[in-house]
Design a protein around this motif. Structure first.
Motif, short mmCIF file in Angstrom:
data_model
loop_
_atom_site.label_atom_id
_atom_site.label_comp_id
_atom_site.label_asym_id
_atom_site.label_seq_id
_atom_site.Cartn_x
_atom_site.Cartn_y
_atom_site.Cartn_z
N THR A 1 0.85 -1.19 0.00
CA THR A 1 0.00 0.00 0.00
C THR A 1 0.88 1.24 0.00
O THR A 1 1.84 1.33 0.79
CB THR A 1 -0.92 0.03 1.23
OG1 THR A 1 -1.70 -1.17 1.27
CG2 THR A 1 -1.84 1.24 1.20
N HIS A 2 0.57 2.19 -0.90
CA HIS A 2 1.30 3.45 -0.98
C HIS A 2 0.33 4.61 -1.17
O HIS A 2 -0.85 4.42 -1.47
CB HIS A 2 2.30 3.43 -2.14
CG HIS A 2 3.55 2.67 -1.84
ND1 HIS A 2 3.67 1.32 -2.04
CD2 HIS A 2 4.76 3.09 -1.35
CE1 HIS A 2 4.89 0.93 -1.69
NE2 HIS A 2 5.56 1.98 -1.27
N HIS A 3 0.89 5.81 -1.08
CA HIS A 3 0.13 7.04 -1.29
C HIS A 3 -0.42 7.12 -2.71
O HIS A 3 0.09 6.50 -3.65
CB HIS A 3 1.01 8.26 -1.00
CG HIS A 3 2.33 8.22 -1.71
ND1 HIS A 3 2.52 8.74 -2.97
CD2 HIS A 3 3.53 7.69 -1.34
CE1 HIS A 3 3.78 8.55 -3.35
NE2 HIS A 3 4.42 7.93 -2.38
N SER B 1 4.75 -1.62 -6.57
CA SER B 1 5.95 -0.87 -6.24
C SER B 1 7.20 -1.67 -6.58
O SER B 1 7.19 -2.90 -6.62
CB SER B 1 5.97 -0.52 -4.75
OG SER B 1 6.17 -1.70 -3.98
N GLY B 2 8.29 -0.95 -6.79
CA GLY B 2 9.56 -1.62 -7.02
C GLY B 2 9.97 -2.48 -5.85
O GLY B 2 10.55 -3.57 -6.02
N ILE C 1 1.05 -10.26 -6.39
CA ILE C 1 1.20 -8.98 -5.68
C ILE C 1 -0.11 -8.21 -5.79
O ILE C 1 -0.62 -8.00 -6.90
CB ILE C 1 2.34 -8.13 -6.26
CG1 ILE C 1 3.68 -8.87 -6.15
CG2 ILE C 1 2.42 -6.78 -5.54
CD1 ILE C 1 4.83 -8.14 -6.83
N HIS C 2 -0.63 -7.78 -4.65
CA HIS C 2 -1.82 -6.92 -4.64
C HIS C 2 -1.40 -5.52 -4.22
O HIS C 2 -0.83 -5.33 -3.14
CB HIS C 2 -2.86 -7.46 -3.66
CG HIS C 2 -4.07 -6.57 -3.53
ND1 HIS C 2 -4.99 -6.43 -4.54
CD2 HIS C 2 -4.48 -5.76 -2.52
CE1 HIS C 2 -5.93 -5.58 -4.15
NE2 HIS C 2 -5.63 -5.16 -2.94
N ALA C 3 -1.65 -4.53 -5.08
CA ALA C 3 -1.22 -3.15 -4.83
C ALA C 3 -2.43 -2.26 -4.56
O ALA C 3 -3.44 -2.34 -5.25
CB ALA C 3 -0.44 -2.62 -6.02
N ALA D 1 3.06 6.17 3.43
CA ALA D 1 4.45 6.19 2.98
C ALA D 1 4.87 4.86 2.37
O ALA D 1 5.69 4.82 1.45
CB ALA D 1 5.38 6.54 4.15
N GLY D 2 4.31 3.77 2.87
CA GLY D 2 4.62 2.47 2.29
C GLY D 2 4.44 1.34 3.29
O GLY D 2 5.01 1.37 4.39
#
Length: 229
Positions: free
Chosen positions: A135-137, A145-146, A167-169, A176-177
């Motif tokens: 999870t990211h902004h 994400s990388g 991968i679930h994004a 922030a991460g």
């Protein structure tokens, strides 16, 4: 050192602040000042000991081409450009430049990657399968994400590349991460999670990487050198 920071997003600004706190002279270029890498002329680049890039996947390759061609030293925190990695490695090696890149410069994340390999090695023959969530902004451009991709690679290195590690994004708010490796068994589940409370660990890692790279040439992945930073 004289450090040029490319990108004035939230992480780029923090990189500049951390570099100044550590006693370096810092100059920052934003996207408007450096459209299509136009500001990165050889005389301008020569005025800096090292360049740190936290821009976008679209901008970073042009920045690298311009800087590495002069023999400059670069730390790349931007992700989403690795389809051009072989080209950038070749350019750096031809020009006697220095390039240090990575999906995440946080020491905590690097330790998580080591733990992920141990966890997957311990469970791979016990009927568990693996999945990753991150999870990211909302403003993060690359998905997944990388870091999540690097985490998947670390697991596959252990359990075999013929396996699936989905991968679930998620993109939401100002996160922030958060990265989680999940090992799912028949009757239980194990979780390995790294949660960033701020971007500062990324910034501090990038500046420490620049300090390490300043006396070197060649091409390095942060995974290879993080324990030396």
């Amino acid at each position: 050192m004289r450090i040029l920071v490319l990108g004035v997003g939230k992480t780029g600004k923090l990189v500049a602040e951390v570099a100044a706190e550590r006693g370096h002279s810092v100059h920052v270029l934003d996207a408007k000042e450096n459209k299509d890498a136009a500001a990165l002329t050889a005389p301008f680049v020569a005025g800096f000991d090292i360049i740190i890039d936290f821009t976008t996947p679209e901008a970073v390759v042009s920045n690298m081409r311009a800087c590495l061609a002069t023999g400059a030293k670069m730390v790349i925190g931007t992700t989403g450009w690795y389809d051009k990695l072989d080209d950038m490695k070749s350019l750096a090696e031809r020009r006697g430049a220095a390039l240090l890149y990575g999906t995440n410069f946080s020491i905590g994340v690097q330790k998580m990657l080591d733990l992920a390999k141990k966890m997957s090695a311990a469970l791979k023959d016990s009927g568990y399968h693996f999945a990753i969530s991150e999870t990211h902004h909302e403003s993060k451009l690359d998905s997944p994400s990388g870091t999540a991709i690097t985490l998947r690679d670390a697991v596959l290195e252990t359990i075999g590349s013929n396996n699936e590690v989905p991968i679930h994004a998620t993109r939401t708010g100002e996160v922030a991460g958060i990265h989680t490796l999940e090992a799912i068994g028949h009757g239980d589940r194990l979780l390995l999670t790294h949660e960033s409370k701020s971007r500062r660990p990324f910034a501090e890692g990038a500046v420490r990487a620049a300090e390490w790279l300043a006396s070197r040439t060649g091409v390095y992945n942060v995974r290879e050198v993080f324990d030396k930073l």
